[in-house]
Every structure is written in structure tokens, then in C-alpha cells.
Write a protein that holds these residues in place. Structure first.
Motif, PDB file in Angstrom:
ATOM      1  N   THR A  36       0.864  -1.020  -0.102  1.00 52.07           N
ATOM      2  CA  THR A  36       0.227   0.157  -0.055  1.00 52.07           C
ATOM      3  C   THR A  36       0.946   1.252   0.102  1.00 52.07           C
ATOM      4  O   THR A  36       1.958   1.444   1.092  1.00 52.07           O
ATOM      5  CB  THR A  36      -0.943   0.077   1.141  1.00 52.07           C
ATOM      6  N   THR A  63      -5.534   5.580   1.349  1.00 54.48           N
ATOM      7  CA  THR A  63      -7.009   6.179   1.366  1.00 54.48           C
ATOM      8  C   THR A  63      -7.256   7.258   0.903  1.00 54.48           C
ATOM      9  O   THR A  63      -6.154   8.019   1.194  1.00 54.48           O
ATOM     10  CB  THR A  63      -7.724   5.827   2.556  1.00 54.48           C
ATOM     11  N   GLY A 100      -7.224   2.328  -3.374  1.00 50.80           N
ATOM     12  CA  GLY A 100      -7.560   2.354  -1.836  1.00 50.80           C
ATOM     13  C   GLY A 100      -8.971   2.851  -1.554  1.00 50.80           C
ATOM     14  O   GLY A 100      -9.789   3.176  -2.469  1.00 50.80           O
ATOM     15  N   THR A 101      -9.275   2.970  -0.282  1.00 49.81           N
ATOM     16  CA  THR A 101     -10.965   3.161  -0.163  1.00 49.81           C
ATOM     17  C   THR A 101     -10.816   4.662  -0.636  1.00 49.81           C
ATOM     18  O   THR A 101     -10.346   5.562  -0.156  1.00 49.81           O
ATOM     19  CB  THR A 101     -11.086   3.046   1.463  1.00 49.81           C
TER      20      THR A 101
END
Length: 140
Positions: A36, A63, A100-101
Motif C-alpha cells: 500500500t 485511502t 484504496g478506499t
């Protein structure tokens, strides 16, 4: 002429109209396995991928809320470009960008390995803030 250090690496005031825009650029972030990405890595704008795993890897964007927190002055419809260069010469070692979110991805998000003359081993993406905790990525 000495480059000014005022601002974000931009040459202000003394530049000529036809001069290219120079900016401070850190060493590209090296990536070898799925991960990530952090907002600091996004801010660096350049990635060098070399999976060395014999298989593809996935790089997930941070995110959208983390992007907002890291860059609170960014307004809707402002953008940053990031580039990935895949230096692997193994055909199976493509790199895929994942959401990502809070992200919406558009276009081809695969950075092919550099295993043949016909493969594109560098991809540039445009990241656009589209709302609160909402960002979009477009392949160029």
C-alpha cells in the motif's frame, strides 16, 4: 544563473517565458513487492518497480481520506501526476495499481514489465481530488 529556492522549487521572477519548469524531485521510490503506497510516496511522484518475484505485484493507493489529511489545501479538481517505471524484464512481473478506499480508477492501471520491445514499461497517471475523501486516478 542560480535557481531560486523560494516556493515549491519553482523559479519565480527571474525565469524566461520559454524556460522549462524545473522542480525539486526526490529519488524515485523503489518498490519490489505488493504494497500500500503512502501519501509521502505519492508526493514524491516517481516509482521504480522491480518485482523480482516471478509474478505480478499490486500497489494499492492510500485511502482518499489519508490524501485529504496530508494535503488539506488541495481543492476539488486539483491534480498531481505520478509515474511508474517497471524495470523487470520478466513477462509475468506486471505491476497493477489498485484502489484504496475512496478511489475510482479509470483506464488501464497495469504497468507492464519491460520484457519486450512492444511493452510499455512506464505509465503516468493523473490523480484528481473529486470531493471530500474522494479521488480519481486516470491513466494517461
Amino acid at each position: 544563473m542560480t535557481l531560486s529556492t523560494i516556493g515549491q522549487g519553482f523559479l519565480l521572477g527571474d525565469g524566461l517565458v520559454g524556460d522549462p519548469l524545473f522542480y525539486a524531485q526526490g529519488t524515485p521510490t523503489s518498490l519490489t513487492s505488493s504494497a500500500t503506497l503512502t501519501v509521502d510516496q505519492i508526493g514524491n511522484r516517481m516509482f521504480k518497480c522491480n518485482a523480482a518475484t516471478g509474478a505480478g505485484v499490486t500497489y494499492t493507493l492510500p485511502t482518499a481520506a489519508a490524501m485529504d489529511a496530508a494535503y488539506p489545501s488541495i481543492q476539488n479538481n486539483m491534480a498531481i501526476e505520478i509515474s511508474f517505471t517497471n524495470v523487470s524484464t520478466v513477462a509475468a512481473e506486471d505491476a497493477t495499481i489498485a484502489a484504496g478506499t475512496g478511489w475510482t480508477l479509470y483506464g488501464n492501471v497495469v504497468v507492464a514489465s519491460n520484457n519486450a520491445a512492444t511493452d510499455w514499461s512506464t505509465r503516468t497517471f493523473v490523480l484528481i481530488k473529486t470531493g471530500t475523501a474522494a479521488w480519481s486516478l486516470y491513466g494517461k
